[in-house]
Every structure is written in structure tokens, then in C-alpha cells.
Design an enzyme around this catalytic site. Sequence first.
Site, PDB file in Angstrom:
ATOM      1  N   PHE A 125       0.880  -1.166   0.000  1.00  0.00           N
ATOM      2  CA  PHE A 125       0.000   0.000   0.000  1.00  0.00           C
ATOM      3  C   PHE A 125       0.916   1.214   0.000  1.00  0.00           C
ATOM      4  O   PHE A 125       1.589   1.491   0.996  1.00  0.00           O
ATOM      5  CB  PHE A 125      -0.845  -0.066   1.272  1.00  0.00           C
ATOM      6  CG  PHE A 125      -1.991   0.889   1.337  1.00  0.00           C
ATOM      7  CD1 PHE A 125      -3.201   0.598   0.722  1.00  0.00           C
ATOM      8  CD2 PHE A 125      -1.882   2.071   2.055  1.00  0.00           C
ATOM      9  CE1 PHE A 125      -4.279   1.468   0.806  1.00  0.00           C
ATOM     10  CE2 PHE A 125      -2.952   2.943   2.156  1.00  0.00           C
ATOM     11  CZ  PHE A 125      -4.156   2.643   1.526  1.00  0.00           C
ATOM     12  N   ALA A 126       0.984   1.924  -1.138  1.00  0.00           N
ATOM     13  CA  ALA A 126       2.006   2.963  -1.306  1.00  0.00           C
ATOM     14  C   ALA A 126       1.382   4.347  -1.268  1.00  0.00           C
ATOM     15  O   ALA A 126       0.941   4.878  -2.289  1.00  0.00           O
ATOM     16  CB  ALA A 126       2.754   2.727  -2.617  1.00  0.00           C
ATOM     17  N   THR A 128       2.647   6.935   1.526  1.00  0.00           N
ATOM     18  CA  THR A 128       3.550   7.936   2.126  1.00  0.00           C
ATOM     19  C   THR A 128       4.619   8.420   1.142  1.00  0.00           C
ATOM     20  O   THR A 128       5.186   7.635   0.382  1.00  0.00           O
ATOM     21  CB  THR A 128       4.233   7.323   3.370  1.00  0.00           C
ATOM     22  OG1 THR A 128       3.213   6.902   4.270  1.00  0.00           O
ATOM     23  CG2 THR A 128       5.142   8.318   4.066  1.00  0.00           C
ATOM     24  N   GLU A 129       4.870   9.723   1.206  1.00  0.00           N
ATOM     25  CA  GLU A 129       5.927  10.346   0.397  1.00  0.00           C
ATOM     26  C   GLU A 129       6.733  11.282   1.291  1.00  0.00           C
ATOM     27  O   GLU A 129       6.323  11.568   2.414  1.00  0.00           O
ATOM     28  CB  GLU A 129       5.313  11.199  -0.728  1.00  0.00           C
ATOM     29  CG  GLU A 129       4.438  10.414  -1.661  1.00  0.00           C
ATOM     30  CD  GLU A 129       3.839  11.288  -2.764  1.00  0.00           C
ATOM     31  OE1 GLU A 129       4.125  12.512  -2.803  1.00  0.00           O
ATOM     32  OE2 GLU A 129       3.092  10.730  -3.567  1.00  0.00           O
ATOM     33  N   SER A 134       2.037  12.213   7.787  1.00  0.00           N
ATOM     34  CA  SER A 134       0.754  12.293   8.495  1.00  0.00           C
ATOM     35  C   SER A 134      -0.280  13.022   7.649  1.00  0.00           C
ATOM     36  O   SER A 134      -1.479  12.729   7.705  1.00  0.00           O
ATOM     37  CB  SER A 134       0.941  13.046   9.820  1.00  0.00           C
ATOM     38  OG  SER A 134       1.918  12.401  10.604  1.00  0.00           O
ATOM     39  N   GLN A 351      14.039  -2.562  31.618  1.00  0.00           N
ATOM     40  CA  GLN A 351      14.587  -2.159  32.919  1.00  0.00           C
ATOM     41  C   GLN A 351      14.838  -3.387  33.786  1.00  0.00           C
ATOM     42  O   GLN A 351      15.864  -3.502  34.444  1.00  0.00           O
ATOM     43  CB  GLN A 351      13.599  -1.192  33.601  1.00  0.00           C
ATOM     44  CG  GLN A 351      14.162  -0.468  34.793  1.00  0.00           C
ATOM     45  CD  GLN A 351      15.292   0.494  34.396  1.00  0.00           C
ATOM     46  OE1 GLN A 351      15.406   0.886  33.250  1.00  0.00           O
ATOM     47  NE2 GLN A 351      16.133   0.817  35.358  1.00  0.00           N
ATOM     48  N   ILE A 352      13.883  -4.329  33.754  1.00  0.00           N
ATOM     49  CA  ILE A 352      14.013  -5.544  34.572  1.00  0.00           C
ATOM     50  C   ILE A 352      15.205  -6.383  34.094  1.00  0.00           C
ATOM     51  O   ILE A 352      15.876  -7.045  34.885  1.00  0.00           O
ATOM     52  CB  ILE A 352      12.690  -6.348  34.527  1.00  0.00           C
ATOM     53  CG1 ILE A 352      11.591  -5.583  35.294  1.00  0.00           C
ATOM     54  CG2 ILE A 352      12.863  -7.759  35.084  1.00  0.00           C
ATOM     55  CD1 ILE A 352      10.188  -6.124  35.110  1.00  0.00           C
ATOM     56  N   GLU A 378       0.208   3.752  10.710  1.00  0.00           N
ATOM     57  CA  GLU A 378      -1.259   3.721  10.909  1.00  0.00           C
ATOM     58  C   GLU A 378      -1.706   4.894  11.778  1.00  0.00           C
ATOM     59  O   GLU A 378      -2.568   4.755  12.641  1.00  0.00           O
ATOM     60  CB  GLU A 378      -1.724   2.394  11.519  1.00  0.00           C
ATOM     61  CG  GLU A 378      -1.857   1.268  10.541  1.00  0.00           C
ATOM     62  CD  GLU A 378      -2.614   1.620   9.290  1.00  0.00           C
ATOM     63  OE1 GLU A 378      -3.569   2.413   9.363  1.00  0.00           O
ATOM     64  OE2 GLU A 378      -2.224   1.137   8.223  1.00  0.00           O
ATOM     65  N   GLY A 379      -1.100   6.033  11.556  1.00  0.00           N
ATOM     66  CA  GLY A 379      -1.447   7.236  12.308  1.00  0.00           C
ATOM     67  C   GLY A 379      -0.550   7.375  13.514  1.00  0.00           C
ATOM     68  O   GLY A 379      -0.584   6.517  14.418  1.00  0.00           O
TER      69      GLY A 379
END
Length: 397
Positions: A125-126, A128-129, A134, A351-352, A378-379
Site C-alpha cells: 500500500f504505497a 507515504t511520500e 501524516s 529495565q528488569i 497507521e497514524g
Amino acid sequence: MISPGIKKLSFEQYLDTIRAFTDSELIPGEKEMVTAGAVPERLVDRMIELGLFGITLPSEWGGLGWSMEQQVLLTFEFTRASCVYRSRFSTTIGLSSQIILDHGTDLQRELYLSKMANGRCVTSFALTEEHAGSDAGSVRTTAIKDGNDYVLNGSKRYITNGAWADLLIVFARTNPEIQGGRGTSAILVDAKWPGVSATLPTIMNGHEAGPVAELSFTDVRVPAANLIGTHEGTGLRLALRGINHARTHVAATAVGQATRILHEATRHARTREQFGQPLADFGAVESLLGQSYAELEAGRALVLDCARAFDAATGPGNDTAAPPAIPAARIAAAKLFCTEMASRVADRALQILGGEGIVGDHPVPRMWRDVRTLRIYEGASQVHERNLARHLKKTVL
Ligand SMILES: Cc1cc2nc3c(=O)[nH]c(=O)nc-3n(C[C@H](O)[C@H](O)[C@H](O)COP(=O)(O)OP(=O)(O)OC[C@H]3O[C@@H](n4cnc5c(N)ncnc54)[C@H](O)[C@@H]3O)c2cc1C
């Protein structure tokens, strides 16, 4: 191909099969995957045989046809292993197949859906550029009509499976005069067509074995029949049900990851002794484990509740009565809460582990980096917070 025996299983039997696959093959295969820098092909073949590429598609399109609630229960299981495995099929089972299922022509569905369910058409699924992250409505890639074709030019980045894809759903501006989302269309592009190329980044800080690709399109001729939907400029709107579908899956992924991380931390705290006693018996460590468990179970319940509401809105039988709407705000809240929760659980686990969380090949630090990415795609969390606040301002009287 999905093995024929898999299609005969009840959901409970299938869930047991995926649980066993996770424990006996995916988790033990993580080191091999990390060393190879990619999901080993033999495990991709096993995922295909077991039907993981087909869990979201109806049986008429060769899939297993599980409901969203069932998909979420499955996701809780297979994402106890590295979420990079899930990424290998997530773009095919999620956003990409769902937009074709919802809005593809009969021919587009015939051509692609059963191949997708059978793992023979990996799809990315293309969207984003560089200038459209966002702000998805700002895409600059163009698809300009020329006779019976579109001519596609531009580039995309951070595309999951972009280097392995057979098919791309590319979001491009079909009318450069119209700014924003309304000028953007979704177009099916064969990844092997002339003018399409994919490159991988040299550095990934998380998801190292599932690198995202940069895609470039130079004068790619795409038949006009490859437009998804009946009108240009509707691409982002058509993806909407799929986006809610994908967000529910990402929330479930965060729960699966946090489950494994908390088990790893608990095991370590029980076996590692300091000051003559197991770490797990220090009140401060109990507090870290207890907080994590409470938040994890809250997340699990929230995702399941969203999945049931999603099924009520979109499942079989809803075409007769007035169906409830997809609970988009609750799904966004689940995506936000669960992904932030998984990072908190991972941070406490690290941390543990003390120095083992920084030095060496323990799975927790790797998963700590992996779950960090879930708060961005996804946001991004802040975008969900903004949208949820806007939802409240509109709906609270
Ligand atoms: C591992 C991975 C896989 C991905 N896979 C895909 C894929 O398959 N297909 C695809 O198309 N894309 C994919 N993406 C891209 C992803 O969707 C974007 O990274 C995401 O939308 C954020 O865009 P950006 O990275 O440009 O960050 P920006 O948009 O620059 O945002 C950066 C930060 O600014 C803040 N911010 C931005 N806008 C707002 C706002 N309105 N309000 C408040 N704060 C804001 C947030 O804190 C955000 O994290 C992937 C990304 C990653 C990391």
C-alpha cells in the site's frame, strides 16, 4: 497455496494450529531471521500453507473468511513472535486486499484476490511520500491521463514489503489542479512494469528484518482500467474501511507483542537473583510487572470490544437492517492506547533485564525497538490524540 486440510478446520482448531506454529516455528526462527535480515523463505512458505495470507478474505475469494474478532484472536497469537513476521503478510491481508474487496471492479477482484489469499500476490500500500506523511492528502506523485493510460511519476517512501511486492496500490494525484485528498486516486500498479523501482534503506532502527522500501515511478504507463473505484479523486475515501480494519490489527499486534515481552520479563525476574533473592520478589519489580499486566489486559479487552463492534457494523446480515457505523473513534483509541501500552511494557521489561536489555541478543530489546514503530505508522499517536479530541469537541454537548 493454502493447504486443503487447513480450510476444513473449525476456528478453534485453526487458532490452536497458529498458536502451535508460533511456539514451534516462528519464535524459534527469530534468530535466523535476524541474522538473514529478512523473513526466511521457508517460513513465508509455511505462512502461505497455513493460510495466514488469507485470514481476512472471504472463502469465495479463496480466503478463510474469519470475522474481525477471530482475526484479532489470531493476531494475539502470531504476534507473540516478532512482529516482522506479521509485516510480511500484513499489507496484503489489510489495506491492499480490503480496498480491492470493497471497491475493485469484478475483473480486479478476479485477477488479484484469490492470488493474494494464497500468497501468490504480495501487495504493498504505497501512500507515504517525502512531503506526505501524516498529511496524507499532500501526495505529489502524479498519474496523468494519456489516451487509455495513466502516466505515473513520483516516489514513495517507507513502504512495507515494497521490495517483495508483486502488486502496488499507488496513491497519486490524477488532477493536479485539485489540492488535498480529493485530487488523489488509488491505482493498481504491477511492481515489475518498466519505470518502477524499489530500493531498501541501509539503516532500520526497529523492524530490521523487514525493511521498508523507497519506490520510484518514472513514466510508468498504467491502463486506465487499473483505477480503483468509479471516479478519480476518491482514493483516500475508498480506503477508509480498510484503514479501520488495519488499525484494529495494529492494536491487536501491540497486545500480542506486549504479551510476549511481559512473559520474557517475568521469566527473567523469576530466575535472576540479586541480594540473595529473585528479582521478581522485589516490590519495585513486582510493581513494574503488575502495572504492565493490568495495562495489557485493558488493551486486550479494548481491541476485542472494537473487533466485535467492527463485525456488527460490517459482518454478514448487515445489509438488511440499518447497520451500526464502524466505531472509528474507538478503533483509533484502541490503536493509540495499545501501541503506547506496548512501548511502556517493553520499556519496563528492558529495565528488569538490566544490562541484558542493552548487551547481547535477548529478544526484549529487539521487540522494544519493533513496538516503537507501531506508534508511528497507521497514524502517529499525536495525530490520533488530535482526532479524538476533535471527535469529543464535536460530539459532547
Ligand atoms: C515501519 C514503518 C512501516 C510503514 N509502512 C508504510 C506502508 O506500508 N505504506 C505507507 O504508505 N506508509 C508506511 N509507513 C509510513 C507511515 O505511515 C508514516 O511514517 C506516518 O504516517 C508518519 O509520517 P512521517 O513519518 O512523514 O512523519 P510526520 O508526518 O513528519 O510526523 C512526525 C511527527 O510529527 C507529529 N505530528 C505530525 N502531524 C501532526 C498533527 N497533525 N498533530 C500533532 N502531531 C503531529 C507526530 O508526533 C509525528 O510522529 C511506514 C512507516 C514505518 C515507520
